[in-house]
Design a protein around this motif. Structure first.
Motif, mmCIF file in Angstrom:
data_model
loop_
_atom_site.group_PDB
_atom_site.id
_atom_site.type_symbol
_atom_site.label_atom_id
_atom_site.label_comp_id
_atom_site.label_asym_id
_atom_site.label_seq_id
_atom_site.Cartn_x
_atom_site.Cartn_y
_atom_site.Cartn_z
ATOM 1 N N ILE A 134 0.855 -1.179 0.000
ATOM 2 C CA ILE A 134 0.000 0.000 0.000
ATOM 3 C C ILE A 134 0.890 1.227 0.000
ATOM 4 O O ILE A 134 1.710 1.419 0.879
ATOM 5 C CB ILE A 134 -0.925 -0.016 1.227
ATOM 6 N N ARG A 135 0.712 2.007 -1.056
ATOM 7 C CA ARG A 135 1.534 3.210 -1.166
ATOM 8 C C ARG A 135 1.204 4.180 -0.053
ATOM 9 O O ARG A 135 0.064 4.244 0.400
ATOM 10 C CB ARG A 135 1.290 3.906 -2.502
ATOM 11 N N HIS A 136 2.163 4.962 0.297
ATOM 12 C CA HIS A 136 1.952 5.890 1.387
ATOM 13 C C HIS A 136 0.760 6.809 1.072
ATOM 14 O O HIS A 136 0.713 7.442 0.035
ATOM 15 C CB HIS A 136 3.213 6.727 1.612
ATOM 16 N N GLY A 137 -0.193 6.834 1.968
ATOM 17 C CA GLY A 137 -1.320 7.750 1.795
ATOM 18 C C GLY A 137 -2.424 7.195 0.920
ATOM 19 O O GLY A 137 -3.523 7.726 0.901
ATOM 20 N N GLU A 138 -2.134 6.106 0.189
ATOM 21 C CA GLU A 138 -3.155 5.618 -0.720
ATOM 22 C C GLU A 138 -4.283 4.912 0.030
ATOM 23 O O GLU A 138 -5.425 4.923 -0.420
ATOM 24 C CB GLU A 138 -2.519 4.671 -1.735
ATOM 25 N N GLY A 139 -3.941 4.286 1.154
ATOM 26 C CA GLY A 139 -4.972 3.623 1.940
ATOM 27 C C GLY A 139 -6.033 4.621 2.372
ATOM 28 O O GLY A 139 -7.231 4.372 2.231
ATOM 29 N N LEU A 140 -5.592 5.759 2.842
ATOM 30 C CA LEU A 140 -6.531 6.794 3.271
ATOM 31 C C LEU A 140 -7.366 7.273 2.089
ATOM 32 O O LEU A 140 -8.595 7.343 2.162
ATOM 33 C CB LEU A 140 -5.767 7.967 3.891
ATOM 34 N N ALA A 141 -6.671 7.552 0.984
ATOM 35 C CA ALA A 141 -7.390 8.013 -0.214
ATOM 36 C C ALA A 141 -8.406 6.975 -0.645
ATOM 37 O O ALA A 141 -9.537 7.307 -1.010
ATOM 38 C CB ALA A 141 -6.405 8.300 -1.343
ATOM 39 N N GLY A 142 -8.002 5.714 -0.579
ATOM 40 C CA GLY A 142 -8.913 4.643 -0.971
ATOM 41 C C GLY A 142 -10.204 4.718 -0.179
ATOM 42 O O GLY A 142 -11.294 4.668 -0.751
ATOM 43 N N TYR A 143 -10.063 4.862 1.125
ATOM 44 C CA TYR A 143 -11.275 4.909 1.952
ATOM 45 C C TYR A 143 -12.061 6.189 1.748
ATOM 46 O O TYR A 143 -13.289 6.199 1.894
ATOM 47 C CB TYR A 143 -10.931 4.666 3.424
ATOM 48 N N ILE A 144 -11.370 7.259 1.405
ATOM 49 C CA ILE A 144 -12.113 8.500 1.128
ATOM 50 C C ILE A 144 -12.981 8.318 -0.120
ATOM 51 O O ILE A 144 -14.160 8.641 -0.130
ATOM 52 C CB ILE A 144 -11.154 9.691 0.970
ATOM 53 N N PHE A 145 -12.372 7.757 -1.177
ATOM 54 C CA PHE A 145 -13.140 7.530 -2.404
ATOM 55 C C PHE A 145 -14.243 6.496 -2.186
ATOM 56 O O PHE A 145 -15.295 6.558 -2.810
ATOM 57 C CB PHE A 145 -12.212 7.076 -3.536
ATOM 58 N N LEU A 146 -13.968 5.554 -1.306
ATOM 59 C CA LEU A 146 -14.932 4.482 -1.087
ATOM 60 C C LEU A 146 -16.065 4.904 -0.145
ATOM 61 O O LEU A 146 -17.097 4.227 -0.063
ATOM 62 C CB LEU A 146 -14.200 3.267 -0.503
ATOM 63 N N SER A 147 -15.882 6.045 0.541
ATOM 64 C CA SER A 147 -16.799 6.337 1.641
ATOM 65 C C SER A 147 -18.284 6.444 1.256
ATOM 66 O O SER A 147 -19.125 5.925 1.994
ATOM 67 C CB SER A 147 -16.351 7.583 2.398
ATOM 68 N N PRO A 148 -18.655 7.054 0.113
ATOM 69 C CA PRO A 148 -20.096 7.052 -0.193
ATOM 70 C C PRO A 148 -20.647 5.640 -0.298
ATOM 71 O O PRO A 148 -21.711 5.330 0.254
ATOM 72 C CB PRO A 148 -20.189 7.766 -1.546
ATOM 73 N N TRP A 149 -19.890 4.796 -0.980
ATOM 74 C CA TRP A 149 -20.348 3.410 -1.141
ATOM 75 C C TRP A 149 -20.433 2.706 0.214
ATOM 76 O O TRP A 149 -21.389 1.989 0.492
ATOM 77 C CB TRP A 149 -19.388 2.657 -2.073
ATOM 78 N N LEU A 150 -19.420 2.934 1.060
ATOM 79 C CA LEU A 150 -19.411 2.284 2.374
ATOM 80 C C LEU A 150 -20.599 2.727 3.217
ATOM 81 O O LEU A 150 -21.244 1.913 3.884
ATOM 82 C CB LEU A 150 -18.109 2.605 3.107
ATOM 83 N N ILE A 151 -20.866 4.039 3.182
ATOM 84 C CA ILE A 151 -22.014 4.546 3.953
ATOM 85 C C ILE A 151 -23.303 3.928 3.427
ATOM 86 O O ILE A 151 -24.166 3.483 4.192
ATOM 87 C CB ILE A 151 -22.084 6.090 3.867
ATOM 88 N N GLY A 152 -23.399 3.850 2.083
ATOM 89 C CA GLY A 152 -24.573 3.216 1.477
ATOM 90 C C GLY A 152 -24.686 1.764 1.880
ATOM 91 O O GLY A 152 -25.759 1.279 2.231
ATOM 92 N N LEU A 153 -23.555 1.068 1.845
ATOM 93 C CA LEU A 153 -23.564 -0.346 2.204
ATOM 94 C C LEU A 153 -24.079 -0.539 3.631
ATOM 95 O O LEU A 153 -24.937 -1.370 3.898
ATOM 96 C CB LEU A 153 -22.163 -0.937 2.066
ATOM 97 N N MET A 154 -23.549 0.275 4.530
ATOM 98 C CA MET A 154 -23.940 0.134 5.939
ATOM 99 C C MET A 154 -25.388 0.567 6.153
ATOM 100 O O MET A 154 -26.183 -0.154 6.740
ATOM 101 C CB MET A 154 -23.032 0.995 6.839
ATOM 102 N N GLY A 155 -25.730 1.747 5.644
ATOM 103 C CA GLY A 155 -27.019 2.337 5.996
ATOM 104 C C GLY A 155 -28.177 1.875 5.140
ATOM 105 O O GLY A 155 -29.314 1.755 5.613
ATOM 106 N N ILE A 156 -27.911 1.638 3.849
ATOM 107 C CA ILE A 156 -29.009 1.348 2.916
ATOM 108 C C ILE A 156 -29.148 -0.155 2.686
ATOM 109 O O ILE A 156 -30.188 -0.636 2.282
ATOM 110 C CB ILE A 156 -28.784 2.068 1.565
ATOM 111 N N THR A 157 -28.062 -0.894 2.934
ATOM 112 C CA THR A 157 -28.121 -2.334 2.665
ATOM 113 C C THR A 157 -27.985 -3.181 3.936
ATOM 114 O O THR A 157 -28.900 -3.924 4.287
ATOM 115 C CB THR A 157 -27.018 -2.739 1.668
ATOM 116 N N ALA A 158 -26.853 -3.045 4.636
ATOM 117 C CA ALA A 158 -26.581 -3.952 5.754
ATOM 118 C C ALA A 158 -27.553 -3.729 6.918
ATOM 119 O O ALA A 158 -28.163 -4.673 7.421
ATOM 120 C CB ALA A 158 -25.138 -3.781 6.222
ATOM 121 N N LEU A 159 -27.707 -2.479 7.320
ATOM 122 C CA LEU A 159 -28.609 -2.205 8.444
ATOM 123 C C LEU A 159 -30.048 -2.649 8.148
ATOM 124 O O LEU A 159 -30.663 -3.343 8.961
ATOM 125 C CB LEU A 159 -28.543 -0.704 8.799
ATOM 126 N N PRO A 160 -30.590 -2.303 6.975
ATOM 127 C CA PRO A 160 -31.930 -2.817 6.653
ATOM 128 C C PRO A 160 -32.007 -4.337 6.652
ATOM 129 O O PRO A 160 -33.022 -4.905 7.067
ATOM 130 C CB PRO A 160 -32.205 -2.257 5.252
#
Lengths: 294, 327
Positions: free
Chosen positions: B29-55
């Motif tokens: 994992i390149r320096h800083g890329e892990g953080l960037a990855g999660y930043i880009f992924l965050s809308p999807w992650l929030i959707g996954l948790m709130g719109i899919t997993a929690l329901p």
């Protein structure tokens, strides 16, 4: 195979192959007739008078009756113009939401390395197969608990998921697309000092236009035609979208409304027709490469 | 670009999906890329948790309760397996909806795929106008799920509908097909088959991948057209057939709009179009038995998962991959 039939290597039996291709053409034209018949009948019926709908079995009307369109437009307390505006707004915002949120997620999956990426990717693929019907009851309860069902702006339950990349199909499509973008471009940008954000902004975003356009077209058409979620989440007549409003004609069950009902059905399919004519080639390419369904 | 090189679609769909390429390096994992990855992924992650997993979790919990949205949460009762018990032992309409859905899928899906393959074979030549045909055949797939088209369909198979007018040309007296419990579901099947365009386009892409040499070799060995179809086309196309079969079956189980429109949301006449999803909608949103509807949703999910597993485990007996990888 394709090439060999254009210029048949064996020219010994031109007679037979010619009659064959005629036969094929005739069969295809018959299928076209079957495929187009319901659509032409729909348009024909929409301009028939009530009397003619019952008596004239022909495809086209004897007397052109455009009145069904004006009648249908104002058949309910709310005009169809309102329903079309509602549908257009929901569809356009869905396009924006899908394009933005799915692109961000796809970039992360396709180009960035981070912990648990494989796991998340597998989960994303898993959600591809998850039927909307499974989640509808708890989602309804959640949005209702948050006061968003029938709230000040009743479209939030329809739109919020679209801004959170829940349409896994488009994420997947974009991931597949981005894998085709040469990695050397990333490297070059990186040498020029770009980080993950810079590469996204200057390399991936501009090159992803074809995938974005495909996503936009399909999410517009699907949302425009979508019914299940709109039926569940919209309860005020003035908030209805076109598909939900069309079912009002069935509720009324008055036979006299068939003409107006068909007129509004034709109008409701018009945007899809326009997209179809404009992007026919792209739509067909789009499905055969990615398995999108209509 | 990647979109227009149509390789083997089964690889991309539900099959073994390769994670994004990490060929370069060892997945450092390149320096800083892990953080960037999660930043880009965050809308999807929030959707996954709130719109899919929690329901999903909520739905699982609700399936063990008698929740009906009207009573406050504090009074919701835990009823254990009562919802599931009722479904399997005391609710004939649930069983009925299972039968209707299975019948629909078992008849409409094979016929639709056969039509799609047949027309794809007819179109699998390069000549002027082939694109026009392809586009026209695809049009119904694009319109198919809409309420407008379902309305047209219902009226077409009415007593005064276009279909009976057509039969009258041959002196056959029709009937009000959509009001006849023996025929209402069949009209919906015809609607589904009419939308053969989407699988057809996928078959066409598959047919283009079959190497010409195989046909030439078969012809040299004396194989006729039919033999070539059985021994070359079908095996070479089996991954695409598999892909279409899985997708169309899952789609078939989810048919809702047309059944809703035909029966005005009731599943009639006499429950003949009570598709599973329509039954679920009625339980949850008409009868407000959301606990029960949640239990139905979970059984549906498990059924679809099981069917997918069955497909994939039987698929290896008849799906051939040209790269020789047997999976």
């Amino acid at each position: 195979m394709v090439a060999s039939t254009v210029a048949p290597p064996v020219a010994a039996r031109p007679q037979r192959s010619r009659s064959r291709s005629w036969l094929r053409l005739i069969i295809l034209l018959a299928i076209v007739a079957v495929v187009l018949y319901p659509l032409i009948w729909m348009i024909g019926t929409s301009v028939k008078s009530q009397q003619e709908i019952v008596s004239n079995i022909g495809l086209l009307p004897e007397r052109f009756t455009p009145g069904n369109y004006t009648d249908g437009w104002s058949n309910f307390d709310v005009s169809f113009g309102r329903f079309f505006l509602n549908s257009a707004m929901v569809s356009l915002l869905t396009v924006v939401g899908n394009a933005v949120s799915c692109l961000l997620a796809a970039y992360a999956f396709a180009r960035l390395r981070f912990r648990l990426r494989r796991l998340w990717f597998a989960v994303m693929i898993g959600t591809l197969l998850l039927p909307a019907h499974v989640l509808i009851v708890p989602q309804y309860i959640l949005f209702r608990t948050l006061g968003l069902v029938g709230g000040d702006w009743p479209y939030l339950p329809l739109l919020i998921p679209q801004f959170l990349a829940t349409e896994a199909f488009f994420v997947f499509l974009m991931v597949q697309f981005m894998r085709g973008i040469p990695r050397e471009l990333d490297e070059a940008a990186r040498i020029d000092g770009a980080g993950a954000f810079g590469i996204f902004r200057h390399v991936i975003l501009p090159l992803s236009r074809p995938a974005l356009v495909t996503t936009a077209i399909f999410s517009f058409i699907w949302t425009w035609n979508e019914f299940f979620r709109q039926l569940v989440f919209l309860s005020e007549l003035s908030d209805y979208t076109v598909p939900v409003a069309l079912t009002l004609f069935i509720d009324s069950t008055s036979q006299s409304a068939i003409g107006p009902m068909f007129a509004m059905a034709v109008l409701s399919l018009l945007p899809v027709f326009v997209f179809f004519v404009a992007f026919q080639r792209m739509l067909v390419e789009g499905i055969n490469t990615s398995g999108i369904k209509g | 670009m990647a979109l227009t090189t149509a390789p083997d679609p089964t690889r991309r769909g539900t099959g073994s999906v390769r994670p994004p390429a990490t060929r370069r390096g060892t997945g450092r994992i390149r320096h800083g890329e892990g953080l960037a990855g999660y930043i880009f992924l965050s809308p999807w992650l929030i959707g996954l948790m709130g719109i899919t997993a929690l329901p999903m979790l909520l739905s699982l919990y609700l399936s063990f309760t008698n929740y009906d949205i009207l009573t406050p949460w504090s009074e919701v009762e835990w009823v254990g397996l009562a919802n599931y018990e009722r479904m399997f032992t005391a609710d004939p309409s649930w069983w009925h909806s299972v039968r209707v859905t299975l019948r629909f899928a078992l008849i409409a899906v094979p016929l639709k795929l056969a039509a799609a393959l047949g027309v794809a074979l007819l179109l699998n030549r390069a000549w002027r106008g082939v694109g026009l045909f392809r586009g026209l055949f695809y049009l119904p797939s694009l319109l198919g799920g809409s309420v407008a088209l379902a309305i047209v369909w219902v009226n077409m198979f009415n007593r005064e509908g276009a279909f009976n007018s057509f039969l009258a040309l041959f002196g056959i007296e029709g009937k009000p097909w959509v009001n006849d419990p023996d025929w209402a579901l069949e009209t919906l099947m015809v609607l589904a088959i009419w939308q053969f365009g989407a699988p057809m386009v996928i078959f066409l892409a598959g047919l283009k991948q079959v190497p010409t040499e195989l046909y030439e070799a078969a012809a040299v060995d004396g194989a006729g057209k039919f033999r070539q179809f059985v021994s070359v086309t079908l095996p070479m196309l089996s991954p695409v057939i598999f892909f279409n079969l899985v997708l169309e079956t899952i789609n078939g189980f989810q048919g809702f709009t047309a059944a809703f429109v035909l029966s005005n949301g009731t599943g009639g006449p006499i429950d003949s179009t009570l598709m599973y999803t329509l039954n679920l909608y009625i339980a949850g949103f008409t009868d407000l038995e959301m606990g029960y509807a949640s239990a139905m949703a979970w059984v549906f999910l498990i059924a679809i998962a099981l069917i997918t597993v069955v497909f994939f485990s039987t698929g290896r007996f008849w799906v051939h991959y040209s790269d020789g990888e047997d999976r």
